[in-house]
Design a protein around this motif. Structure first.
Motif: not given
Length: 389
Positions: A8-20
């Protein structure tokens, strides 16, 4: 991070992944080490809140012109999910501070109200609360008894509220109060929202509640005894207070779903770790199919609930109707949190009944997720209505 969560996380844009990832690190390194202490002492985690404020979490979904981070509501949800894994009290402090404290002012306030209040709320220097629930009414607007009467250029407010989150901390600066301001043409109560600074004469936050869970979350009953505030403190259109708050609740249900997904996933993570480390009869307990299947079912619940809140959030951000999807996400996720915390406690055996373990605190904390911001029964009612029933 489990395999389904990583997908699920891999499908997120990079800025969302970084925040997470950033919030996950904060949760592990700052929140988790003090969670048991604050829970046992029933103390508000000021140092944790200060850390979240420094990270800009209270300003995530707000424009920079009001001191926000220029993000969106989904960014807030991702942060809540990570915090929810380790400490529900901390997560709900953030959720209520944003969704119930600042968001009504941003959504319905005048420009003057936004300029006055939002910079401190979005920075986390101050907290706001929303006073809706009363002893005889919460979801039932007709039962609201708190009144606000105009006296010249001032509202005079009398009444009481209960179960109000973030309402009595040292940094709480306002409570937006739902009050009866008249009757409409059909004779129904006219509910309006009014901003009440906590420094107002006649405003009292009563003693903290003795709760089953969320022990580090600030929750108080409130009393308004001839509280006077300027007429300009009316938030939004007179008579639209309850309707506007229902709109805020629709968004808030997605946020609560995200928090609940964090709980569900946190229980999975704790159980996977424990099942690999704990041995019985000469082998790790995770080698037993009954344990492995229990944890597998927990993972499926977390994945399904995450998918539900992701979908509701996507609809909201796209400007499409999302009310029903928010109710589904809130119901599914809160039930997943409750079920996973129960199963997680069972997997841990006797240790799962000790408050020092995260699953034990989740077991006590999770029940309120099926009650707050709309009970499961309310969600079922809304879903049924959407089906024409």
């Amino acid at each position: 991070m489990t395999s389904s969560e990583s997908i699920s996380t891999a499908n997120l844009p990079e800025d969302y992944r970084d925040l997470k990832a950033t919030v996950a690190d904060f949760a592990r390194s700052v929140v988790a080490p003090v969670s048991a202490k604050h829970d046992a002492e029933r103390s508000f985690p000021y140092e944790v809140v200060a850390g979240m404020a420094e990270m800009g979490l209270f300003g995530l979904p707000f424009p920079e012109e009001y001191g926000g981070m220029g993000g969106d509501y989904f960014a807030l949800c991702l942060a809540l999910e990570e915090l929810g894994k380790v400490d529900q009290s901390v997560a709900i402090t953030l959720e209520a501070g944003v969704s119930l404290g600042a968001m009504p002012i941003y959504s319905f306030g005048t420009e003057e109200q936004k300029q006055e209040w939002l910079p401190r709320l979005t920075s986390g220097q101050a907290l706001g609360a929303f006073g809706l629930t009363e002893a005889g009414g919460g979801s039932d607007a007709g039962a609201t008894k708190t009144t606000a009467v105009l006296d010249g250029d001032e509202w005079v407010i009398n009444g009481s509220k209960q179960f109000i989150t973030n309402s009595g901390t040292d940094i709480t600066e306002l409570v937006t109060v739902a009050a009866v301001t008249g009757v409409d043409a059909a004779g129904h109560k006219q509910i309006s929202s009014i901003i009440v600074p906590t420094s107002s004469a006649g405003f009292t936050a009563g003693p903290s509640y003795d709760k089953v869970g969320w022990n580090a979350s600030d929750t108080h009953p409130l009393t308004f005894d001839d509280v006077r505030v300027p007429r300009t403190n009316l938030l939004g259109e007179q008579g639209r207070g309850y309707a506007n708050f229902l709109r805020i609740l629709d968004e808030g249900r997605i946020a609560i779903a995200a928090l609940a997904v964090g709980v569900a996933q946190g229980c999975v993570d704790e159980c996977v770790r424990y099942a690999k480390e704990r041995s019985a009869f000469g082998r790790p307990i995770g080698d037993n199919q009954s344990i492995a299947f229990t944890i597998a079912r927990m993972e499926a619940r977390a994945y399904a609930a995450r998918t539900a809140y992701y979908d509701a959030a996507a609809l909201m951000l796209a400007g499409k109707p999302f009310k029903t999807q928010a109710s589904i996400a809130k119901m599914v996720a809160s039930e997943a949190a409750m079920d996973n915390s129960r199963d997680g406690t069972q997997v841990h055996g006797g240790y799962g009944y000790m408050n020092e373990y995260t699953v034990a605190r989740h077991y006590r904390d999770s029940k309120i997720l099926e009650i707050g911001e709309g009970t499961t029964e309310v969600q079922l009612m809304l879903i049924a209505r959407s089906l024409g029933l």
